[in-house]
Scaffold this motif. Structure first.
Motif, mmCIF file in Angstrom:
data_model
loop_
_atom_site.group_PDB
_atom_site.id
_atom_site.type_symbol
_atom_site.label_atom_id
_atom_site.label_comp_id
_atom_site.label_asym_id
_atom_site.label_seq_id
_atom_site.Cartn_x
_atom_site.Cartn_y
_atom_site.Cartn_z
ATOM 1 N N UNK A 61 0.817 -1.223 0.000
ATOM 2 C CA UNK A 61 0.000 0.000 0.000
ATOM 3 C C UNK A 61 0.846 1.266 0.000
ATOM 4 N N UNK A 62 2.072 1.191 0.518
ATOM 5 C CA UNK A 62 2.945 2.368 0.565
ATOM 6 C C UNK A 62 3.287 2.870 -0.826
ATOM 7 N N UNK A 63 3.383 1.925 -1.785
ATOM 8 C CA UNK A 63 3.713 2.338 -3.157
ATOM 9 C C UNK A 63 2.587 3.161 -3.758
ATOM 10 N N UNK A 64 1.342 2.842 -3.442
ATOM 11 C CA UNK A 64 0.218 3.623 -3.958
ATOM 12 C C UNK A 64 0.212 5.032 -3.380
ATOM 13 N N UNK B 26 9.367 -6.477 -10.045
ATOM 14 C CA UNK B 26 10.027 -7.682 -9.551
ATOM 15 C C UNK B 26 9.659 -8.854 -10.461
ATOM 16 N N UNK B 27 10.651 -9.636 -10.841
ATOM 17 C CA UNK B 27 10.409 -10.719 -11.799
ATOM 18 C C UNK B 27 10.904 -12.055 -11.251
ATOM 19 N N UNK B 28 10.470 -13.116 -11.915
ATOM 20 C CA UNK B 28 10.840 -14.487 -11.544
ATOM 21 C C UNK B 28 11.844 -14.995 -12.573
ATOM 22 N N UNK B 29 12.946 -15.565 -12.093
ATOM 23 C CA UNK B 29 14.042 -15.945 -12.994
ATOM 24 C C UNK B 29 13.623 -16.967 -14.043
ATOM 25 N N UNK B 30 12.717 -17.883 -13.714
ATOM 26 C CA UNK B 30 12.300 -18.914 -14.671
ATOM 27 C C UNK B 30 10.986 -18.562 -15.358
ATOM 28 N N UNK C 160 7.553 -5.810 1.346
ATOM 29 C CA UNK C 160 8.560 -4.941 1.955
ATOM 30 C C UNK C 160 8.772 -3.650 1.178
ATOM 31 N N UNK C 161 8.056 -3.479 0.052
ATOM 32 C CA UNK C 161 8.153 -2.249 -0.707
ATOM 33 C C UNK C 161 9.279 -2.208 -1.715
ATOM 34 N N UNK C 162 9.835 -3.386 -2.073
ATOM 35 C CA UNK C 162 10.950 -3.423 -3.023
ATOM 36 C C UNK C 162 10.492 -3.144 -4.446
ATOM 37 N N UNK C 163 9.218 -3.247 -4.723
ATOM 38 C CA UNK C 163 8.709 -3.007 -6.066
ATOM 39 C C UNK C 163 7.356 -3.663 -6.253
ATOM 40 N N UNK C 164 6.939 -3.733 -7.501
ATOM 41 C CA UNK C 164 5.655 -4.359 -7.847
ATOM 42 C C UNK C 164 5.935 -5.768 -8.366
ATOM 43 N N UNK C 165 5.217 -6.740 -7.824
ATOM 44 C CA UNK C 165 5.405 -8.132 -8.238
ATOM 45 C C UNK C 165 4.155 -8.635 -8.938
#
Length: 310
Positions: free
Chosen positions: A171-174, A192-196, A233-238
């Motif tokens: 919610x902090x990102x909004x 944020x992305x997934x390696x595979x 944790x607010x590292x980005x959008x997943x």
């Protein structure tokens, strides 16, 4: 009637030497010396009162007696090996080893596992986690829950469900400086992305009708569950993978900035060796798994028997 049987070591030495037509290769397979193979074969020949090999300087060939004896002995040893494995498998039958991804284990299976154990207390479930699918030729897993496609021969794939992907964030990102008013605004956020699963973001942007003007830049994780932790944790959008992460949305740890979903690549399957379809513990686990999926309101409702997959 009392059976007359030559020593097992002599029989094994002959069978391996006959299969390779080489005493040296037989010695390598059995981890003994060349002379030990020669001695055991000679002992067998003495007991049978006939030669089994024509011995050359650098090669051996089966005699008529050896050619007659070899397939009989080979089949007998194969039956002994098969019977031994059946007994060993029966001893281990109370243990079911399940290989799953961390995301599926933490996000769905483990919270429901007590239900299986209450209904089937005679089966001990061992959970192995891995980001790759089980190779049943090398793995000791009885079953594997995977997301993807049918790729292995002699493996049965039982369709479970198909996931959607959709963006989630703290919610902090909004509340931050760069607003999220439409899907295109995501291009200005750390994604944020997934390696595979590198095609996930392009897949979702295509569903949202957005052309990616710049490469996706952000943290990379080896599981969806870790990416969700980063998003909390607010590292980005997943990108969340349904039904995983929905509890975090309900609790308010994550929010969905847009109600746009895209179908994930690949389907979820329960897989196992085709020759294990008659295994009681596998059948019991498969039925329980399908029943729990049908009961789960977070998994898209569909008639599984009508779902046809290539």
């Amino acid at each position: 009637m009392k059976r007359y049987l030559p020593p097992l070591n002599s029989l094994r030495a002959f069978e391996v030497a006959a299969r390779h037509l080489s005493f040296r290769e037989a010695a390598d397979e059995l981890s003994v010396s060349h002379s030990a193979i020669s001695h055991q074969v000679k002992l067998l020949e003495t007991q049978l009162c006939t030669e089994l090999f024509h011995r050359g300087v650098r090669s051996v060939e089966l005699t008529e007696a050896g050619a007659l004896y070899y397939p009989i002995l080979r089949d007998a040893l194969d039956r002994i090996a098969d019977g031994t494995e059946r007994v060993r498998r029966n001893v281990r039958s109370a243990v079911l080893t399940v290989q799953v991804y961390v995301t599926f284990a933490n996000g769905w299976l483990i919270p429901r596992l007590s239900d299986f154990q209450e209904k089937h207390p005679d089966i001990q479930v061992n959970i192995n986690t891995s980001h790759i699918d089980a190779d049943f030729e090398r793995s000791d897993a009885d079953v594997c829950v995977l997301m993807g496609y049918k790729t292995q021969e002699d493996v049965h794939y039982e369709y479970l469900f198909t996931s959607d992907i959709f963006p989630v964030c703290s919610p902090r990102i909004l509340e931050g400086g760069i607003k999220l008013k439409n899907p295109k605004d995501l291009l200005h956020h750390k994604l944020l992305s997934i390696s595979h699963a590198e095609k996930d973001w392009p897949n979702w942007f295509a569903a949202a009708g957005v052309e990616q003007e710049s490469p996706v830049v952000g943290g990379r994780f080896d599981s969806y569950s870790l990416a969700l932790t980063g998003a909390i944790d607010g590292a980005g959008v997943a990108l969340a993978l349904s039904p995983f992460g929905l509890s975090d949305i309900r609790s308010g740890k994550l929010v969905k900035p847009f109600d746009v979903h895209a179908e994930a690549f690949g389907d979820w399957y329960l897989s196992y060796r085709s020759n294990r379809r008659a295994s009681e513990k596998v059948k019991v686990f498969q039925k329980w798994l399908l029943d729990k999926i049908q009961e789960d309101g977070d998994i898209p409702s569909m008639q599984l028997e009508n779902k046809i997959r290539a």
